[in-house]
Motif scaffolding. Structure first.
Motif, mmCIF file in Angstrom:
data_model
loop_
_atom_site.group_PDB
_atom_site.id
_atom_site.type_symbol
_atom_site.label_atom_id
_atom_site.label_comp_id
_atom_site.label_asym_id
_atom_site.label_seq_id
_atom_site.Cartn_x
_atom_site.Cartn_y
_atom_site.Cartn_z
ATOM 1 N N ALA A 59 0.889 -1.120 -0.051
ATOM 2 C CA ALA A 59 0.181 -0.058 -0.010
ATOM 3 C C ALA A 59 0.969 1.324 -0.130
ATOM 4 O O ALA A 59 0.511 2.492 -0.506
ATOM 5 C CB ALA A 59 -0.941 -0.041 1.147
ATOM 6 N N LYS A 60 2.050 1.109 0.603
ATOM 7 C CA LYS A 60 2.919 2.157 0.583
ATOM 8 C C LYS A 60 3.457 2.602 -0.868
ATOM 9 O O LYS A 60 4.149 3.699 -0.992
ATOM 10 C CB LYS A 60 4.028 2.073 1.435
ATOM 11 C CG LYS A 60 3.642 2.061 3.022
ATOM 12 C CD LYS A 60 4.756 1.893 4.121
ATOM 13 C CE LYS A 60 4.470 1.698 5.560
ATOM 14 N NZ LYS A 60 3.388 0.875 5.816
ATOM 15 N N LEU A 61 3.528 1.610 -1.704
ATOM 16 C CA LEU A 61 3.961 1.811 -2.957
ATOM 17 C C LEU A 61 2.864 2.375 -3.818
ATOM 18 O O LEU A 61 3.134 2.668 -5.092
ATOM 19 C CB LEU A 61 4.447 0.687 -3.618
ATOM 20 C CG LEU A 61 5.710 -0.269 -2.562
ATOM 21 C CD1 LEU A 61 5.897 -1.358 -3.349
ATOM 22 C CD2 LEU A 61 6.742 0.920 -2.199
ATOM 23 N N LYS A 62 1.497 2.277 -3.606
ATOM 24 C CA LYS A 62 0.602 2.738 -4.324
ATOM 25 C C LYS A 62 0.508 4.176 -4.847
ATOM 26 O O LYS A 62 0.115 4.436 -6.126
ATOM 27 C CB LYS A 62 -0.977 2.416 -3.615
ATOM 28 C CG LYS A 62 -1.182 0.820 -3.651
ATOM 29 C CD LYS A 62 -1.557 0.256 -5.035
ATOM 30 C CE LYS A 62 -1.839 -1.196 -4.800
ATOM 31 N NZ LYS A 62 -3.327 -1.361 -4.385
ATOM 32 N N PRO A 63 0.935 4.773 -4.094
ATOM 33 C CA PRO A 63 0.906 6.378 -4.720
ATOM 34 C C PRO A 63 1.898 6.397 -5.921
ATOM 35 O O PRO A 63 1.511 7.239 -6.742
ATOM 36 C CB PRO A 63 1.717 7.067 -3.409
ATOM 37 C CG PRO A 63 1.333 6.305 -2.180
ATOM 38 C CD PRO A 63 1.305 5.075 -2.596
ATOM 39 N N ALA A 64 2.940 5.542 -6.017
ATOM 40 C CA ALA A 64 3.654 5.718 -7.145
ATOM 41 C C ALA A 64 3.035 4.985 -8.390
ATOM 42 O O ALA A 64 3.131 5.486 -9.589
ATOM 43 C CB ALA A 64 5.147 5.010 -7.129
ATOM 44 N N VAL A 65 2.118 4.147 -8.021
ATOM 45 C CA VAL A 65 1.215 3.506 -8.847
ATOM 46 C C VAL A 65 0.279 4.536 -9.704
ATOM 47 O O VAL A 65 0.238 4.485 -10.869
ATOM 48 C CB VAL A 65 0.755 2.198 -8.652
ATOM 49 C CG1 VAL A 65 -0.248 1.663 -9.796
ATOM 50 C CG2 VAL A 65 1.531 1.097 -8.374
ATOM 51 N N GLU A 66 -0.430 5.148 -8.659
ATOM 52 C CA GLU A 66 -1.447 6.154 -8.979
ATOM 53 C C GLU A 66 -0.943 7.435 -9.926
ATOM 54 O O GLU A 66 -1.547 7.952 -10.660
ATOM 55 C CB GLU A 66 -2.185 6.439 -7.950
ATOM 56 C CG GLU A 66 -2.837 5.308 -7.239
ATOM 57 C CD GLU A 66 -3.157 5.783 -5.905
ATOM 58 O OE1 GLU A 66 -3.076 6.761 -5.498
ATOM 59 O OE2 GLU A 66 -4.103 4.818 -5.151
ATOM 60 N N ALA A 67 0.478 7.722 -9.627
ATOM 61 C CA ALA A 67 1.041 8.815 -10.262
ATOM 62 C C ALA A 67 1.659 8.571 -11.550
ATOM 63 O O ALA A 67 1.974 9.664 -12.229
ATOM 64 C CB ALA A 67 2.121 9.533 -9.100
ATOM 65 N N THR A 68 1.684 7.420 -11.969
ATOM 66 C CA THR A 68 2.379 6.935 -13.338
ATOM 67 C C THR A 68 1.242 6.952 -14.244
ATOM 68 O O THR A 68 0.293 6.242 -14.088
ATOM 69 C CB THR A 68 2.922 5.729 -12.976
ATOM 70 O OG1 THR A 68 4.224 5.862 -12.106
ATOM 71 C CG2 THR A 68 3.893 5.267 -14.198
ATOM 72 N N SER A 69 1.637 7.347 -15.445
ATOM 73 C CA SER A 69 0.566 7.533 -16.480
ATOM 74 C C SER A 69 1.109 6.765 -17.775
ATOM 75 O O SER A 69 0.687 7.433 -18.633
ATOM 76 C CB SER A 69 0.268 8.937 -16.856
ATOM 77 O OG SER A 69 1.285 9.843 -17.242
ATOM 78 N N THR A 70 1.883 5.896 -17.623
ATOM 79 C CA THR A 70 2.433 4.912 -18.756
ATOM 80 C C THR A 70 1.334 4.494 -19.693
ATOM 81 O O THR A 70 0.442 3.892 -19.040
ATOM 82 C CB THR A 70 3.258 4.027 -18.315
ATOM 83 O OG1 THR A 70 4.363 4.604 -17.652
ATOM 84 C CG2 THR A 70 3.847 3.448 -19.555
ATOM 85 N N PRO A 71 1.268 4.639 -20.858
ATOM 86 C CA PRO A 71 0.229 4.084 -21.853
ATOM 87 C C PRO A 71 0.331 2.736 -21.906
ATOM 88 O O PRO A 71 1.120 2.109 -21.607
ATOM 89 C CB PRO A 71 0.727 4.634 -23.358
ATOM 90 C CG PRO A 71 1.281 5.670 -23.007
ATOM 91 C CD PRO A 71 2.069 5.356 -21.752
ATOM 92 N N GLY A 72 -0.946 1.947 -22.170
ATOM 93 C CA GLY A 72 -1.314 0.461 -21.873
ATOM 94 C C GLY A 72 -1.668 0.085 -20.588
ATOM 95 O O GLY A 72 -2.168 0.764 -19.829
ATOM 96 N N GLU A 73 -1.703 -1.259 -20.303
ATOM 97 C CA GLU A 73 -2.096 -1.913 -19.249
ATOM 98 C C GLU A 73 -1.487 -1.368 -17.997
ATOM 99 O O GLU A 73 -0.432 -1.269 -17.980
ATOM 100 C CB GLU A 73 -1.835 -3.396 -19.319
ATOM 101 C CG GLU A 73 -2.597 -4.409 -20.511
ATOM 102 C CD GLU A 73 -2.412 -5.547 -20.321
ATOM 103 O OE1 GLU A 73 -3.265 -6.515 -19.779
ATOM 104 O OE2 GLU A 73 -1.521 -6.082 -20.843
ATOM 105 N N ARG A 74 -2.268 -1.414 -17.010
ATOM 106 C CA ARG A 74 -1.645 -0.758 -15.560
ATOM 107 C C ARG A 74 -1.657 -1.971 -14.811
ATOM 108 O O ARG A 74 -1.930 -1.989 -13.704
ATOM 109 C CB ARG A 74 -2.677 0.409 -15.082
ATOM 110 C CG ARG A 74 -2.647 1.352 -16.027
ATOM 111 C CD ARG A 74 -3.620 2.542 -15.294
ATOM 112 N NE ARG A 74 -3.149 2.980 -13.998
ATOM 113 C CZ ARG A 74 -2.291 3.935 -13.873
ATOM 114 N NH1 ARG A 74 -1.733 4.410 -14.768
ATOM 115 N NH2 ARG A 74 -1.944 4.476 -12.643
#
Length: 241
Positions: free
Chosen positions: A170-185
């Motif tokens: 969960a502490k890594l989720k902010p990085a996931v949410e802030a990344t806008s790379t095209p394609g599957e997330r």
């Protein structure tokens, strides 16, 4: 909040005081230049600037990636650091077996502090350790070291739920949410995973500054540097942000 004199004195007694005496030899200390493979002394540590600390790490990684790591006399270094330590840098890294900072940066016994957890993130305990390393023990730089193909980052991208790991990811989720790379997330998108890794390193650097007035003030005063980097598990090279 700046540590009190009483607190600093206690911390020094826990691991630095004896080494300080050993370094002084009862007289004035003559500064010596840093030399790879030589056990650090108080005077050498004091002569290293934050910028030089980063350059030392960069040079060590270049040796490692080129297959030219130094041959350390670990037994001698253990003896020389028995009464104290004077590391020049601190590294926040993942637990990944391929990315051990001491190897990646080709350092010896007593050269760097390391704090490791899956995903290379931090909490208050880890930041407290970094405060000790910088404010009390004299470390000149803090490096947040992510790495490619990180299992923890992939787990965060895939929203893995598993025991205590759930809270860590969960502490890594902010990085996931802030990344806008095209394609599957998700972890099937290699570029997305690597971009999340880069973002997590950047956010962790900022988190260290935000939850530690001590380290933020030291950096503003030029006493330390806080930087991010990513280790490439395919090449052995560290890429700096």
């Amino acid at each position: 909040m700046t540590p009190s004199l009483k607190t600093l004195t206690l911390l020094l007694a826990l691991g630095l005081g004896a080494a300080h005496a050993a370094d002084d030899h009862g007289g004035p200390v003559t500064p010596k230049p840093y030399a790879p493979g030589v056990t650090l002394s108080k005077s050498v540590q004091a002569s290293i600037t934050p910028e030089q600390a980063i350059k030392i790490l960069q040079a060590g990684n270049q040796r490692f990636a080129a297959g030219k790591s130094l041959k350390y006399d670990h037994k001698r270094h253990v003896r020389q650091t028995a009464l104290g330590q004077f590391p020049f840098a601190s590294v926040v890294a993942c637990i990944d077996s391929r990315s051990a900072p001491e190897q990646v940066f080709d350092t010896g016994v007593g050269d760097i502090f390391t704090t490791r957890v899956a995903g290379a993130t931090v909490n208050e305990d880890m930041v407290g350790s970094l405060e000790y390393a910088a404010k009390v023990a004299g470390s000149r730089a803090i490096v947040v070291l992510g790495h490619t193909s990180c299992g923890a980052i992939k787990g965060a991208c895939d929203d893995v739920q598993m025991g205590n790991l759930t809270g860590l990811l969960a502490k890594l989720k902010p990085a996931v949410e802030a990344t806008s790379t095209p394609g599957e997330r998700n972890s099937k998108n290699h570029r997305f995973v690597e971009d999340v890794t880069e973002m997590n390193v950047k956010l962790t650097v900022e988190k260290i500054r935000s939850i530690s007035p001590i380290l933020k003030e030291m950096e503003a005063a030029g006493q330390i540097k806080i930087v991010g980097a990513v280790y490439d598990t395919a090449t052995g090279q560290v890429h700096w942000q």
